[in-house]
Design a protein around this motif. Structure first.
Motif, PDB file in Angstrom:
ATOM      1  N   GLY A 259       0.784  -1.215   0.000  1.00 54.09           N
ATOM      2  CA  GLY A 259       0.000   0.000   0.000  1.00 54.09           C
ATOM      3  C   GLY A 259       0.820   1.271   0.000  1.00 54.09           C
ATOM      4  O   GLY A 259       0.273   2.370  -0.031  1.00 54.09           O
ATOM      5  N   ASN A 260       2.154   1.141   0.066  1.00 57.50           N
ATOM      6  CA  ASN A 260       3.036   2.303   0.000  1.00 57.50           C
ATOM      7  C   ASN A 260       4.401   1.841  -0.513  1.00 57.50           C
ATOM      8  O   ASN A 260       4.626   0.636  -0.708  1.00 57.50           O
ATOM      9  CB  ASN A 260       3.150   2.996   1.362  1.00 57.50           C
ATOM     10  CG  ASN A 260       3.635   2.063   2.454  1.00 57.50           C
ATOM     11  OD1 ASN A 260       4.657   1.388   2.305  1.00 57.50           O
ATOM     12  ND2 ASN A 260       2.897   2.002   3.557  1.00 57.50           N
ATOM     13  N   THR A 261       5.302   2.787  -0.711  1.00 59.27           N
ATOM     14  CA  THR A 261       6.585   2.457  -1.333  1.00 59.27           C
ATOM     15  C   THR A 261       7.433   1.554  -0.441  1.00 59.27           C
ATOM     16  O   THR A 261       8.107   0.646  -0.930  1.00 59.27           O
ATOM     17  CB  THR A 261       7.357   3.742  -1.683  1.00 59.27           C
ATOM     18  OG1 THR A 261       6.514   4.607  -2.428  1.00 59.27           O
ATOM     19  CG2 THR A 261       8.594   3.425  -2.515  1.00 59.27           C
ATOM     20  N   GLY A 262       7.394   1.786   0.858  1.00 66.81           N
ATOM     21  CA  GLY A 262       8.130   0.919   1.763  1.00 66.81           C
ATOM     22  C   GLY A 262       7.665  -0.526   1.666  1.00 66.81           C
ATOM     23  O   GLY A 262       8.482  -1.463   1.626  1.00 66.81           O
ATOM     24  N   GLN A 263       6.356  -0.714   1.607  1.00 68.52           N
ATOM     25  CA  GLN A 263       5.818  -2.068   1.458  1.00 68.52           C
ATOM     26  C   GLN A 263       6.138  -2.637   0.081  1.00 68.52           C
ATOM     27  O   GLN A 263       6.389  -3.844  -0.046  1.00 68.52           O
ATOM     28  CB  GLN A 263       4.312  -2.052   1.700  1.00 68.52           C
ATOM     29  CG  GLN A 263       3.931  -1.777   3.137  1.00 68.52           C
ATOM     30  CD  GLN A 263       2.427  -1.672   3.338  1.00 68.52           C
ATOM     31  OE1 GLN A 263       1.638  -1.809   2.388  1.00 68.52           O
ATOM     32  NE2 GLN A 263       2.018  -1.416   4.561  1.00 68.52           N
ATOM     33  N   ASN A 264       6.130  -1.778  -0.952  1.00 69.28           N
ATOM     34  CA  ASN A 264       6.558  -2.250  -2.277  1.00 69.28           C
ATOM     35  C   ASN A 264       7.921  -2.929  -2.194  1.00 69.28           C
ATOM     36  O   ASN A 264       8.137  -3.992  -2.783  1.00 69.28           O
ATOM     37  CB  ASN A 264       6.660  -1.086  -3.265  1.00 69.28           C
ATOM     38  CG  ASN A 264       5.345  -0.538  -3.747  1.00 69.28           C
ATOM     39  OD1 ASN A 264       5.206   0.672  -3.932  1.00 69.28           O
ATOM     40  ND2 ASN A 264       4.360  -1.383  -3.981  1.00 69.28           N
ATOM     41  N   ILE A 265       8.837  -2.308  -1.470  1.00 70.68           N
ATOM     42  CA  ILE A 265      10.205  -2.835  -1.376  1.00 70.68           C
ATOM     43  C   ILE A 265      10.256  -4.078  -0.493  1.00 70.68           C
ATOM     44  O   ILE A 265      10.766  -5.129  -0.903  1.00 70.68           O
ATOM     45  CB  ILE A 265      11.160  -1.759  -0.842  1.00 70.68           C
ATOM     46  CG1 ILE A 265      11.157  -0.508  -1.743  1.00 70.68           C
ATOM     47  CG2 ILE A 265      12.573  -2.319  -0.697  1.00 70.68           C
ATOM     48  CD1 ILE A 265      11.518  -0.763  -3.181  1.00 70.68           C
ATOM     49  N   THR A 266       9.737  -3.986   0.723  1.00 77.13           N
ATOM     50  CA  THR A 266       9.880  -5.102   1.665  1.00 77.13           C
ATOM     51  C   THR A 266       9.104  -6.339   1.212  1.00 77.13           C
ATOM     52  O   THR A 266       9.605  -7.467   1.326  1.00 77.13           O
ATOM     53  CB  THR A 266       9.442  -4.683   3.071  1.00 77.13           C
ATOM     54  OG1 THR A 266       8.099  -4.188   3.030  1.00 77.13           O
ATOM     55  CG2 THR A 266      10.349  -3.597   3.626  1.00 77.13           C
ATOM     56  N   LEU A 267       7.901  -6.146   0.690  1.00 74.24           N
ATOM     57  CA  LEU A 267       7.109  -7.296   0.261  1.00 74.24           C
ATOM     58  C   LEU A 267       7.646  -7.902  -1.032  1.00 74.24           C
ATOM     59  O   LEU A 267       7.610  -9.119  -1.210  1.00 74.24           O
ATOM     60  CB  LEU A 267       5.638  -6.898   0.110  1.00 74.24           C
ATOM     61  CG  LEU A 267       4.938  -6.453   1.400  1.00 74.24           C
ATOM     62  CD1 LEU A 267       3.482  -6.056   1.125  1.00 74.24           C
ATOM     63  CD2 LEU A 267       5.001  -7.532   2.473  1.00 74.24           C
ATOM     64  N   SER A 268       8.167  -7.085  -1.924  1.00 76.17           N
ATOM     65  CA  SER A 268       8.792  -7.620  -3.143  1.00 76.17           C
ATOM     66  C   SER A 268      10.054  -8.404  -2.806  1.00 76.17           C
ATOM     67  O   SER A 268      10.330  -9.454  -3.409  1.00 76.17           O
ATOM     68  CB  SER A 268       9.131  -6.487  -4.113  1.00 76.17           C
ATOM     69  OG  SER A 268       7.965  -5.864  -4.592  1.00 76.17           O
ATOM     70  N   ARG A 269      10.800  -7.911  -1.838  1.00 74.09           N
ATOM     71  CA  ARG A 269      11.991  -8.636  -1.386  1.00 74.09           C
ATOM     72  C   ARG A 269      11.601 -10.022  -0.875  1.00 74.09           C
ATOM     73  O   ARG A 269      12.259 -11.026  -1.178  1.00 74.09           O
ATOM     74  CB  ARG A 269      12.684  -7.826  -0.293  1.00 74.09           C
ATOM     75  CG  ARG A 269      13.940  -8.455   0.257  1.00 74.09           C
ATOM     76  CD  ARG A 269      14.536  -7.555   1.333  1.00 74.09           C
ATOM     77  NE  ARG A 269      15.800  -8.069   1.836  1.00 74.09           N
ATOM     78  CZ  ARG A 269      16.546  -7.436   2.735  1.00 74.09           C
ATOM     79  NH1 ARG A 269      16.151  -6.273   3.212  1.00 74.09           N
ATOM     80  NH2 ARG A 269      17.689  -7.967   3.139  1.00 74.09           N
ATOM     81  N   ALA A 270      10.498 -10.076  -0.128  1.00 76.19           N
ATOM     82  CA  ALA A 270      10.038 -11.362   0.403  1.00 76.19           C
ATOM     83  C   ALA A 270       9.562 -12.283  -0.725  1.00 76.19           C
ATOM     84  O   ALA A 270       9.814 -13.504  -0.685  1.00 76.19           O
ATOM     85  CB  ALA A 270       8.914 -11.128   1.409  1.00 76.19           C
ATOM     86  N   VAL A 271       8.881 -11.743  -1.718  1.00 81.29           N
ATOM     87  CA  VAL A 271       8.420 -12.541  -2.851  1.00 81.29           C
ATOM     88  C   VAL A 271       9.614 -13.127  -3.610  1.00 81.29           C
ATOM     89  O   VAL A 271       9.611 -14.302  -4.005  1.00 81.29           O
ATOM     90  CB  VAL A 271       7.538 -11.687  -3.785  1.00 81.29           C
ATOM     91  CG1 VAL A 271       7.343 -12.358  -5.135  1.00 81.29           C
ATOM     92  CG2 VAL A 271       6.185 -11.426  -3.138  1.00 81.29           C
TER      93      VAL A 271
END
Length: 222
Positions: A104-116
């Motif tokens: 839902g935000n840029t920080g989550q874009n990074i952290t969740l993509s890293r996890a994926v």
């Protein structure tokens, strides 16, 4: 032409171009381990991601993003889902694309993509972030803060400012977005969301001037 478009003066346009240029990192692109297409209202991010995949710059592409008030009507099933479908329609193999549908935000874009990526067995040392043109600097600063051991490159559609404004169709809205993103570049390091970056004096003056002129709809408030 709408009232919003008519409201932008030549001087305001010049100041906006200064900010537009600052937002772009002007990185020299080269092959990387993976790319992340950051979800937004702008399907051009997906189109540019496809172009760079076809150029052989990366083997794996993550599309990330759920929904926001500005994208829910345009991409009702989520930004990343629609970006992925667009990329497949343009010829990218489905197996080359990973999906992160919740950020839902840029920080989550990074952290969740890293996890994926990690779940897929990919631990990259270089990552290319593909974003809207005026979001390159903020996404870079966020990724450097949250993923410091990875080298980050940034890319966006290679558009001139006037061409981007025409693609959006609303001059005032674009200026509001430029101002809002620069505010985040300035303020987010203080909140621990991003690394600190220098803002040149002329860019900062242009930013403050546009705020005084009322280009404020995308500002965050404390």
């Amino acid at each position: 032409m709408s009232d919003n478009q008519q409201a932008v003066t030549e001087d305001q346009w010049h100041r906006a171009v200064l900010i537009w240029d600052h937002h772009q990192m002007h990185h020299q692109l080269r092959p990387v381990d993976a790319a992340i297409g950051l979800g937004s209202h702008d399907l051009g991010v997906a189109t540019r991601s496809v172009e760079l995949y076809r150029a052989g710059l990366f083997p794996t592409l993550v599309f990330t993003g759920g929904n926001s008030p500005t994208t829910a009507q345009v991409f009702p099933r989520g930004e990343a889902v629609h970006f992925r479908e667009h990329a497949i329609d343009l010829g990218v193999p489905a197996e080359a694309i990973l999906l992160e549908p919740d950020a839902g935000n840029t920080g989550q874009n990074i952290t969740l993509s890293r996890a994926v990526l990690a779940t897929a067995g990919i631990t990259p040392s270089t990552v290319l972030l593909v974003s809207k043109p005026y979001m390159e600097r903020r996404s870079f600063a966020t990724a450097r803060k949250l993923w410091p051991d990875v080298e980050i490159l940034c890319a966006s559609e290679p558009l001139e400012f006037d061409d981007y404004v025409k693609s959006i169709g609303d001059e005032k809205l674009v200026l509001d977005m430029l101002v809002g993103d620069l505010q985040r570049v300035i303020e987010y390091p203080k909140l621990g969301f991003a690394i600190e970056q220098e803002v040149p004096e002329d860019v900062h003056a242009a930013y403050e001037s546009l705020i005084r002129d009322g280009f404020t709809s995308r500002l965050i408030t404390s």
